[in-house]
Each structure stands twice: as C-alpha cells, then as structure tokens.
Design an enzyme around this catalytic site. Structure first.
Site, PDB file in Angstrom:
ATOM      1  N   GLU A   1       0.690   2.915  -5.562  1.00 16.31           N
ATOM      2  CA  GLU A   1       0.170   2.535  -4.244  1.00 16.31           C
ATOM      3  C   GLU A   1       1.237   1.722  -3.514  1.00 16.31           C
ATOM      4  O   GLU A   1       1.776   0.769  -4.083  1.00 16.31           O
ATOM      5  CB  GLU A   1      -1.105   1.708  -4.426  1.00 16.31           C
ATOM      6  CG  GLU A   1      -1.722   1.249  -3.127  1.00 16.31           C
ATOM      7  CD  GLU A   1      -3.111   0.641  -3.355  1.00 16.31           C
ATOM      8  OE1 GLU A   1      -3.914   1.194  -4.147  1.00 16.31           O
ATOM      9  OE2 GLU A   1      -3.383  -0.401  -2.731  1.00 16.31           O
TER      10      GLU A   1
ATOM     11  N   ALA B   1      -5.757   2.043   5.755  1.00 19.18           N
ATOM     12  CA  ALA B   1      -7.017   1.297   5.767  1.00 19.18           C
ATOM     13  C   ALA B   1      -8.014   1.810   4.718  1.00 19.18           C
ATOM     14  O   ALA B   1      -8.912   1.056   4.305  1.00 19.18           O
ATOM     15  CB  ALA B   1      -7.634   1.360   7.154  1.00 19.18           C
TER      16      ALA B   1
ATOM     17  N   HIS C   1       2.278  -0.343   0.065  1.00 24.44           N
ATOM     18  CA  HIS C   1       1.970  -0.911   1.378  1.00 24.44           C
ATOM     19  C   HIS C   1       3.244  -1.464   1.967  1.00 24.44           C
ATOM     20  O   HIS C   1       3.987  -2.196   1.283  1.00 24.44           O
ATOM     21  CB  HIS C   1       0.916  -2.016   1.279  1.00 24.44           C
ATOM     22  CG  HIS C   1      -0.378  -1.495   0.750  1.00 24.44           C
ATOM     23  ND1 HIS C   1      -1.198  -0.678   1.500  1.00 24.44           N
ATOM     24  CD2 HIS C   1      -0.956  -1.611  -0.461  1.00 24.44           C
ATOM     25  CE1 HIS C   1      -2.235  -0.343   0.767  1.00 24.44           C
ATOM     26  NE2 HIS C   1      -2.109  -0.874  -0.436  1.00 24.44           N
TER      27      HIS C   1
ATOM     28  N   SER D   1       3.488  -3.564   4.517  1.00 21.57           N
ATOM     29  CA  SER D   1       3.297  -5.010   4.723  1.00 21.57           C
ATOM     30  C   SER D   1       2.770  -5.633   3.427  1.00 21.57           C
ATOM     31  O   SER D   1       2.265  -4.919   2.544  1.00 21.57           O
ATOM     32  CB  SER D   1       2.304  -5.250   5.861  1.00 21.57           C
ATOM     33  OG  SER D   1       1.010  -4.779   5.504  1.00 21.57           O
TER      34      SER D   1
ATOM     35  N   ARG E   1      -2.057 -11.186   4.683  1.00 20.59           N
ATOM     36  CA  ARG E   1      -2.774 -10.793   5.900  1.00 20.59           C
ATOM     37  C   ARG E   1      -4.264 -11.145   5.808  1.00 20.59           C
ATOM     38  O   ARG E   1      -4.659 -11.967   4.994  1.00 20.59           O
ATOM     39  CB  ARG E   1      -2.511  -9.300   6.155  1.00 20.59           C
ATOM     40  CG  ARG E   1      -1.015  -8.999   6.322  1.00 20.59           C
ATOM     41  CD  ARG E   1      -0.736  -7.557   6.641  1.00 20.59           C
ATOM     42  NE  ARG E   1      -1.272  -7.192   7.952  1.00 20.59           N
ATOM     43  CZ  ARG E   1      -1.338  -5.936   8.411  1.00 20.59           C
ATOM     44  NH1 ARG E   1      -0.878  -4.937   7.658  1.00 20.59           N
ATOM     45  NH2 ARG E   1      -1.836  -5.691   9.597  1.00 20.59           N
TER      46      ARG E   1
ATOM     47  N   HIS F   1      -8.953  -0.163   1.542  1.00 21.55           N
ATOM     48  CA  HIS F   1      -9.936  -1.244   1.538  1.00 21.55           C
ATOM     49  C   HIS F   1     -11.370  -0.743   1.688  1.00 21.55           C
ATOM     50  O   HIS F   1     -12.294  -1.545   1.778  1.00 21.55           O
ATOM     51  CB  HIS F   1      -9.605  -2.234   2.666  1.00 21.55           C
ATOM     52  CG  HIS F   1      -8.148  -2.506   2.825  1.00 21.55           C
ATOM     53  ND1 HIS F   1      -7.395  -3.095   1.816  1.00 21.55           N
ATOM     54  CD2 HIS F   1      -7.262  -2.229   3.820  1.00 21.55           C
ATOM     55  CE1 HIS F   1      -6.130  -3.180   2.216  1.00 21.55           C
ATOM     56  NE2 HIS F   1      -6.030  -2.656   3.433  1.00 21.55           N
TER      57      HIS F   1
ATOM     58  N   ASN G   1       0.346   5.709   0.330  1.00 20.79           N
ATOM     59  CA  ASN G   1      -0.052   4.576   1.169  1.00 20.79           C
ATOM     60  C   ASN G   1      -1.380   4.988   1.811  1.00 20.79           C
ATOM     61  O   ASN G   1      -1.392   5.736   2.786  1.00 20.79           O
ATOM     62  CB  ASN G   1       0.999   4.273   2.238  1.00 20.79           C
ATOM     63  CG  ASN G   1       0.619   3.034   3.043  1.00 20.79           C
ATOM     64  OD1 ASN G   1      -0.539   2.596   3.036  1.00 20.79           O
ATOM     65  ND2 ASN G   1       1.583   2.472   3.738  1.00 20.79           N
TER      66      ASN G   1
ATOM     67  N   ARG H   1       4.709   1.683  17.229  1.00 24.76           N
ATOM     68  CA  ARG H   1       3.992   0.439  17.533  1.00 24.76           C
ATOM     69  C   ARG H   1       4.209  -0.524  16.353  1.00 24.76           C
ATOM     70  O   ARG H   1       4.490  -0.080  15.240  1.00 24.76           O
ATOM     71  CB  ARG H   1       2.473   0.679  17.619  1.00 24.76           C
ATOM     72  CG  ARG H   1       2.002   1.463  18.808  1.00 24.76           C
ATOM     73  CD  ARG H   1       1.707   0.545  19.998  1.00 24.76           C
ATOM     74  NE  ARG H   1       1.165   1.276  21.137  1.00 24.76           N
ATOM     75  CZ  ARG H   1       1.866   2.076  21.940  1.00 24.76           C
ATOM     76  NH1 ARG H   1       3.143   2.257  21.702  1.00 24.76           N
ATOM     77  NH2 ARG H   1       1.280   2.683  22.953  1.00 24.76           N
TER      78      ARG H   1
ATOM     79  N   PRO I   1      -4.329   7.018   7.231  1.00 25.52           N
ATOM     80  CA  PRO I   1      -4.576   6.960   8.669  1.00 25.52           C
ATOM     81  C   PRO I   1      -3.626   6.041   9.429  1.00 25.52           C
ATOM     82  O   PRO I   1      -3.305   4.945   8.963  1.00 25.52           O
ATOM     83  CB  PRO I   1      -6.009   6.423   8.758  1.00 25.52           C
ATOM     84  CG  PRO I   1      -6.241   5.713   7.479  1.00 25.52           C
ATOM     85  CD  PRO I   1      -5.439   6.467   6.451  1.00 25.52           C
ATOM     86  N   ASN I   2      -3.208   6.557  10.563  1.00 25.50           N
ATOM     87  CA  ASN I   2      -2.380   5.840  11.544  1.00 25.50           C
ATOM     88  C   ASN I   2      -0.918   5.697  11.134  1.00 25.50           C
ATOM     89  O   ASN I   2      -0.110   5.217  11.924  1.00 25.50           O
ATOM     90  CB  ASN I   2      -2.978   4.454  11.872  1.00 25.50           C
ATOM     91  CG  ASN I   2      -4.357   4.584  12.483  1.00 25.50           C
ATOM     92  OD1 ASN I   2      -4.545   5.397  13.396  1.00 25.50           O
ATOM     93  ND2 ASN I   2      -5.327   3.858  11.973  1.00 25.50           N
TER      94      ASN I   2
ATOM     95  N   ASP J   1     -11.802   7.760  -6.615  1.00 25.91           N
ATOM     96  CA  ASP J   1     -12.253   8.794  -7.553  1.00 25.91           C
ATOM     97  C   ASP J   1     -11.286   9.985  -7.571  1.00 25.91           C
ATOM     98  O   ASP J   1     -11.034  10.567  -8.629  1.00 25.91           O
ATOM     99  CB  ASP J   1     -13.668   9.255  -7.198  1.00 25.91           C
ATOM    100  CG  ASP J   1     -14.720   8.185  -7.479  1.00 25.91           C
ATOM    101  OD1 ASP J   1     -14.411   7.210  -8.207  1.00 25.91           O
ATOM    102  OD2 ASP J   1     -15.855   8.319  -6.969  1.00 25.91           O
TER     103      ASP J   1
ATOM    104  N   TYR K   1       5.548  -2.975  10.508  1.00 25.86           N
ATOM    105  CA  TYR K   1       5.731  -1.745   9.724  1.00 25.86           C
ATOM    106  C   TYR K   1       7.145  -1.147   9.800  1.00 25.86           C
ATOM    107  O   TYR K   1       7.397  -0.100   9.212  1.00 25.86           O
ATOM    108  CB  TYR K   1       4.706  -0.696  10.176  1.00 25.86           C
ATOM    109  CG  TYR K   1       3.269  -1.158   9.967  1.00 25.86           C
ATOM    110  CD1 TYR K   1       2.791  -1.438   8.692  1.00 25.86           C
ATOM    111  CD2 TYR K   1       2.393  -1.329  11.044  1.00 25.86           C
ATOM    112  CE1 TYR K   1       1.493  -1.879   8.487  1.00 25.86           C
ATOM    113  CE2 TYR K   1       1.085  -1.757  10.849  1.00 25.86           C
ATOM    114  CZ  TYR K   1       0.649  -2.033   9.572  1.00 25.86           C
ATOM    115  OH  TYR K   1      -0.642  -2.457   9.361  1.00 25.86           O
TER     116      TYR K   1
HETATM  117  O1  CA2 Z   1       0.942  -2.292   4.918  1.00 25.35           O
HETATM  118  C1  CA2 Z   1       0.556  -1.126   4.839  1.00 25.35           C
HETATM  119  O2  CA2 Z   1       1.300  -0.185   4.582  1.00 25.35           O
HETATM  120  C2  CA2 Z   1      -0.921  -0.801   5.146  1.00 25.35           C
HETATM  121  O3  CA2 Z   1      -1.340   0.189   4.217  1.00 25.35           O
HETATM  122  C3  CA2 Z   1      -0.944  -0.256   6.550  1.00 25.35           C
HETATM  123  C4  CA2 Z   1      -2.355   0.034   7.069  1.00 25.35           C
HETATM  124  C5  CA2 Z   1      -3.256  -1.173   6.849  1.00 25.35           C
HETATM  125  O4  CA2 Z   1      -4.584  -0.847   7.222  1.00 25.35           O
HETATM  126  C6  CA2 Z   1      -3.237  -1.652   5.405  1.00 25.35           C
HETATM  127  O5  CA2 Z   1      -4.061  -2.796   5.303  1.00 25.35           O
HETATM  128  C7  CA2 Z   1      -1.826  -2.003   4.994  1.00 25.35           C
HETATM  129  C8  CA2 Z   1      -2.301   0.357   8.564  1.00 25.35           C
HETATM  130  C9  CA2 Z   1      -1.395   1.502   8.909  1.00 25.35           C
HETATM  131  C10 CA2 Z   1      -1.228   1.552  10.395  1.00 25.35           C
HETATM  132  O6  CA2 Z   1       0.101   1.939  10.650  1.00 25.35           O
HETATM  133  C11 CA2 Z   1       0.580   1.789  11.911  1.00 25.35           C
HETATM  134  C12 CA2 Z   1       1.936   1.945  12.053  1.00 25.35           C
HETATM  135  C13 CA2 Z   1       2.507   1.795  13.274  1.00 25.35           C
HETATM  136  C14 CA2 Z   1       1.726   1.525  14.372  1.00 25.35           C
HETATM  137  C15 CA2 Z   1       0.368   1.381  14.232  1.00 25.35           C
HETATM  138  C16 CA2 Z   1      -0.209   1.527  13.005  1.00 25.35           C
END
Ligand code: CA2
Length: 156
Positions: A100, A79, A102, A104, A109, A82, A76, A19, A11-12, A89, A24
C-alpha cells in the site's frame, strides 16, 4: 520469464500534478507511469498500470490480475483506503503480495485518514515518501518474488 507487476491507483489520482502539488507532487500520473516503467525495466519486471474512479472496476481488475498470473502490486487506494471493506477483501482474496502506497503521510493528516481497511492485508505500507514510494514498493515486490521462487536446481 519476467515477473509481471501492477501499479493500481484509486480515486482522484488521475488529478496528480494538476492540483495540490504541495501535498501530492507536481508530476502527473503519466509522468509517474513513465518513471515507474523505467524502474520496472531496471528491475527486470514487466509492468502494467491501472487507475479508476469507480470502485467496482478496481475490484474487477484485482481479480483479473490474480487470475492472469500477476506477481504483485503496488496500490494507492486513495480515499477507499479509509472506507472499503470490499477492497480489503479483494486484496486478501487475490493471493498476490500488495504494497500500500500513500504519497502523503496520512498519519500527519486528519484523523479519518489514520485508519486503513487495506493495510492489514498488504505486506506493508509506504506513506509520506512522495511519489518515490511507488518505486520502493516495486523494488520490494521484485525482491520478494525472487525469494519466493528460488531458481530451479540444476538437472542431474
Ligand atoms: O497520500 C495519498 O496518496 C492518499 O492515498 C491520497 C488520497 C487520500 O484520500 C488518502 O487519504 C491519501 C487522495 C488522492 C487525491 O489525489 C489528488 C491528486 C491531485 C489533486 C487532487 C487530488
């Protein structure tokens, strides 16, 4: 035949480059995909990409890939890392090697990002190396696949 690898984003991550470039990176998901296409090609692998904001779609896709002979995946889970026992599964039940990724460093964090439901069923985790982490994951998977399937011995 070339191995087929998948790069899965949760997601996202469709918002990459639009953003939070400080967290990221400034490359978009499209940019990331084209860079990974080049890496896969240099590693001699075929590659497919999938991103979704809907958890069930990701679960379905993992099942589809496993049934379709996909050799391994970089994921990746965003969210869902977590939160999702269902994703854990699905990965565990796929029989495929997963890495996996990430972008960041989740350990630098908020505490709620320190626990991963999915890490324990993946071969390994790359966190905090930016978008380069996906490339390292592909390299690992190709290396791993070639170890698992030794070349056939010459016919006698
Ligand atoms: O660091 C990562 O790749 C994460 O998987 C990114 C997730 C976060 O919930 C994980 O804890 C760590 C969030 C992805 C959101 O990605 C965005 C990218 C650009 C703008 C807004 C959100």
């Amino acid at each position: 035949m070339k191995p087929l690898l998948a790069v899965l984003n949760g997601p996202n991550l469709d918002r990459l480059g639009k953003r939070e470039p400080g967290v990221y990176g400034s490359a978009t998901l499209e940019d990331l995909h084209s860079a990974l296409r080049a890496t896969a090609s240099s590693l001699g692998a075929d590659i497919i990409f999938f991103q979704t904001n809907h958890e069930g779609e990701l679960l379905d896709k993992i099942g589809e890939l496993a049934d379709g002979g996909c050799a391994g995946a970089a994921i990746n889970p965003g969210a869902w890392t977590h939160t999702s026992v269902a994703l854990r599964d699905a990965i565990a039940g796929s029989g495929m090697p997963f890495v996996e990724v990430h972008i960041s460093n989740v350990h630098k964090r908020e505490p709620f990002r320190h626990h991963s439901y999915t890490a324990g069923v993946c071969d390994g985790v790359i966190s905090g190396l930016g978008q380069q982490g996906y490339h390292f994951a592909l390299e690992y998977l190709v290396h791993q696949i070639s170890r698992e399937k030794p070349p056939r011995s010459p016919e006698k």
